[in-house]
Design an enzyme around this catalytic site. Structure first.
Site, mmCIF file in Angstrom:
data_model
loop_
_atom_site.group_PDB
_atom_site.id
_atom_site.type_symbol
_atom_site.label_atom_id
_atom_site.label_comp_id
_atom_site.label_asym_id
_atom_site.label_seq_id
_atom_site.Cartn_x
_atom_site.Cartn_y
_atom_site.Cartn_z
ATOM 1 N N GLY A 27 -23.140 4.906 2.793
ATOM 2 C CA GLY A 27 -22.216 5.423 1.779
ATOM 3 C C GLY A 27 -22.578 4.927 0.399
ATOM 4 N N VAL A 28 -23.105 5.835 -0.429
ATOM 5 C CA VAL A 28 -23.501 5.423 -1.785
ATOM 6 C C VAL A 28 -22.652 6.177 -2.806
ATOM 7 C CG1 VAL A 28 -25.792 4.492 -1.340
ATOM 8 C CG2 VAL A 28 -25.536 6.965 -1.521
ATOM 9 N N GLY A 29 -21.317 5.992 -2.670
ATOM 10 C CA GLY A 29 -20.360 6.583 -3.597
ATOM 11 C C GLY A 29 -20.126 5.639 -4.759
ATOM 12 N N LYS B 82 0.860 -1.192 0.000
ATOM 13 C CA LYS B 82 0.000 0.000 0.000
ATOM 14 C C LYS B 82 0.881 1.220 0.000
ATOM 15 C CE LYS B 82 -4.318 1.326 0.198
ATOM 16 N NZ LYS B 82 -5.445 0.674 -0.494
ATOM 17 N N VAL C 178 -18.741 2.573 -5.137
ATOM 18 C CA VAL C 178 -19.188 1.175 -4.997
ATOM 19 C C VAL C 178 -20.634 1.117 -4.488
ATOM 20 C CG1 VAL C 178 -18.729 -1.082 -3.951
ATOM 21 C CG2 VAL C 178 -16.823 0.436 -4.476
HETATM 22 P P1 NAD Z 1 -16.274 6.708 -2.469
HETATM 23 O O1 NAD Z 1 -15.484 7.799 -1.861
HETATM 24 O O2 NAD Z 1 -16.642 6.799 -3.914
HETATM 25 O O3 NAD Z 1 -17.658 6.521 -1.677
HETATM 26 C C1 NAD Z 1 -17.754 6.597 -0.284
HETATM 27 C C2 NAD Z 1 -19.068 7.305 0.033
HETATM 28 O O4 NAD Z 1 -19.265 7.267 1.436
HETATM 29 C C3 NAD Z 1 -19.094 8.766 -0.398
HETATM 30 O O5 NAD Z 1 -20.274 9.018 -1.129
HETATM 31 C C4 NAD Z 1 -19.059 9.522 0.936
HETATM 32 O O6 NAD Z 1 -19.779 10.744 0.880
HETATM 33 C C5 NAD Z 1 -19.736 8.529 1.856
HETATM 34 N N1 NAD Z 1 -19.427 8.676 3.281
HETATM 35 C C6 NAD Z 1 -18.239 8.968 3.867
HETATM 36 N N2 NAD Z 1 -18.376 8.958 5.215
HETATM 37 C C7 NAD Z 1 -19.657 8.616 5.475
HETATM 38 C C8 NAD Z 1 -20.413 8.420 6.642
HETATM 39 N N3 NAD Z 1 -19.865 8.584 7.853
HETATM 40 N N4 NAD Z 1 -21.702 8.051 6.538
HETATM 41 C C9 NAD Z 1 -22.285 7.897 5.332
HETATM 42 N N5 NAD Z 1 -21.620 8.093 4.179
HETATM 43 C C10 NAD Z 1 -20.326 8.439 4.239
HETATM 44 O O7 NAD Z 1 -15.464 5.361 -2.170
HETATM 45 P P2 NAD Z 1 -15.660 3.923 -2.847
HETATM 46 O O8 NAD Z 1 -14.668 3.749 -3.945
HETATM 47 O O9 NAD Z 1 -17.109 3.680 -3.109
HETATM 48 O O10 NAD Z 1 -15.158 2.988 -1.658
HETATM 49 C C11 NAD Z 1 -15.947 2.789 -0.507
HETATM 50 C C12 NAD Z 1 -15.185 1.921 0.479
HETATM 51 O O11 NAD Z 1 -14.889 0.668 -0.119
HETATM 52 C C13 NAD Z 1 -13.844 2.484 0.945
HETATM 53 O O12 NAD Z 1 -13.622 2.089 2.282
HETATM 54 C C14 NAD Z 1 -12.849 1.787 0.028
HETATM 55 O O13 NAD Z 1 -11.554 1.708 0.621
HETATM 56 C C15 NAD Z 1 -13.478 0.412 -0.079
HETATM 57 N N6 NAD Z 1 -13.120 -0.311 -1.299
HETATM 58 C C16 NAD Z 1 -13.382 0.201 -2.522
HETATM 59 C C17 NAD Z 1 -13.042 -0.514 -3.668
HETATM 60 C C18 NAD Z 1 -13.339 0.004 -5.042
HETATM 61 O O14 NAD Z 1 -13.311 -0.780 -6.000
HETATM 62 N N7 NAD Z 1 -13.659 1.275 -5.197
HETATM 63 C C19 NAD Z 1 -12.419 -1.778 -3.541
HETATM 64 C C20 NAD Z 1 -12.178 -2.297 -2.258
HETATM 65 C C21 NAD Z 1 -12.531 -1.545 -1.138
#
Ligand code: NAD
Length: 352
Positions: A174-176, A81, A178
């Site tokens: 969290g609806v970002g 990492k 993923v």
């Molecule tokens: P992202 O930043 O696109 O989405 C995260 C969402 O969570 C955002 O919309 C943010 O506003 C929201 N958020 C943050 N804090 C919050 C809270 N306290 N309550 C409610 N919502 C909150 O990130 P992502 O790429 O969707 O990844 C999400 C998680 O999954 C992270 O922990 C990341 O490390 C993990 N992850 C992602 C991937 C990937 O393929 N993107 C792979 C493995 C793990």
């Protein structure tokens, strides 16, 4: 150029570097936890850590988790990492390229990829300097979302003897990238959805498009539901809030959902089925594995590999039940077993 690289001795880690070049604003750590099964792979997290200690701790924690994730996903990778201490809005091509030079100097022992704060475009910039970067095949989030949904199906199979998600209540924190894809997949499976996001416009979009019920940031971990899906940040479950959880199971993509290993015992004691995050969210790394393994990236093969998360999770539950372990401990034991005996070790030369 004023590049300064310092190696830090950390027990149980193969290599940990601190590097800085203040002329481009770079201050970063690269942690290689293990290359026992293949080159260490792990994303680049760009985040404005308040201290260097916090950044190092994150790099160490996340690289170890990548070792377990890759070992279980059988992708012939080790765990690594990197973290760059910076507000991602301030990153420049010069900074990314200097970082890429450091990755290059490791000679393929570590392959970087995107992570939070690092975009697919940044990966392309890094690729101009070094071949030791993965993630050029595109956005990993749909694969992570698909793997998370398959894990939810496995959990329903485990709990109820049927893997249907129809009519099940699923709460998504969290609806970002993923969580948004996941919400859509679950909508088409007939699930009843509850969502929360600190960016209110995102949860409102889920309400408009998929009829999700929107709740506050505090409520989401305490709603009555079949499955609670943490898809935002880590450290969600701890001694103070586990008793308030009213879900039957926890299945989400966020990394490091438990604040401490003891929280796995707390969940078990409360009768909540916990699907270990590093088993559930391996879709992204399985997807980038295809970039290294095949001359031509093949999305259907990537999807078939992500599907294996379903059976893998059921195996973890079986080991946990047979031995009286928590599911988290069972998954770590399985990963350590593979590391000890080289199971899933990459044999072919890495071509870049
Ligand atoms: P992202 O930043 O696109 O989405 C995260 C969402 O969570 C955002 O919309 C943010 O506003 C929201 N958020 C943050 N804090 C919050 C809270 N306290 N309550 C409610 N919502 C909150 O990130 P992502 O790429 O969707 O990844 C999400 C998680 O999954 C992270 O922990 C990341 O490390 C993990 N992850 C992602 C991937 C990937 O393929 N993107 C792979 C493995 C793990």
């Amino acid at each position: 150029m004023t590049l300064h690289i310092e190696e830090i001795e950390v027990a149980e880690y193969e290599k940990v570097l601190y590097a800085e070049d203040l002329s481009v604003g770079l201050s970063c750590y690269i942690a290689i936890h293990s290359t026992a099964l293949g080159p260490a792979v792990g994303g680049i997290r760009i985040f404005p850590y308040t201290t260097k200690e916090a950044a190092l701790e994150d790099a160490l924690r996340l690289s170890k988790m990548m070792t377990y994730k890759s070992a279980l996903a059988e992708c012939g990778f080790g765990g690594g990492k990197s973290v760059i201490i910076l507000d991602p809005r301030l990153k420049t091509d010069a900074l990314l390229k200097r970082f890429a030079e450091i990755v290059h100097s490791l000679g393929g022992k570590y392959f970087c990829a995107e992570d939070s704060g690092c975009s697919p475009q940044d990966v392309v910039t890094i690729r101009e300097v070094t071949p030791y970067v993965l993630g050029l095949s595109g956005n990993p989030s749909p694969y992570t979302a698909w793997g998370t949904m398959r894990a939810m199906q496995a959990v329903m199979e485990y709990m109820d003897g049927s893997d249907s998600l129809e009519g099940k209540t699923i709460a998504i924190q969290g609806v970002g990238a993923v969580g948004g894809y996941l919400t859509e997949l679950l909508f088409w499976q007939g699930a009843k959805l509850i969502v929360s996001d600190m960016h209110k416009e995102r949860s409102l979009e889920m309400k408009r498009r998929f009829g999700a019920v929107e709740v506050s940031l505090d409520e989401i971990t305490q709603v009555n539901c079949d499955i609670l899906a943490p898809c935002a940040m880590g450290g969600v479950f701890h001694a103070k809030n586990i008793d308030l959880c009213k879900c039957r199971a926890i299945v989400g993509c966020a990394n490091n959902q438990l604040l401490t290993p003891d929280d796995a015992y707390r969940l078990k004691k409360k009768g909540i089925v916990y699907a270990p995050d590093f088993v559930v969210n391996a879709g992204g790394v399985v997807n980038v594995q295809m970039e290294m393994d095949t001359a031509e990236y093949h999305p259907m093969r990537a999807r078939a590999n992500v599907d294996k998360i379903y059976k893998r999770l059921l195996s973890v539950f079986h080991i946990a039940d047979t031995n009286g372990y928590t599911t988290d401990f069972a998954a770590i034991q399985l990963a350590k077993h593979r590391l000890r005996y080289g199971i899933g070790k990459r044999v072919e030369a890495v071509s870049v």
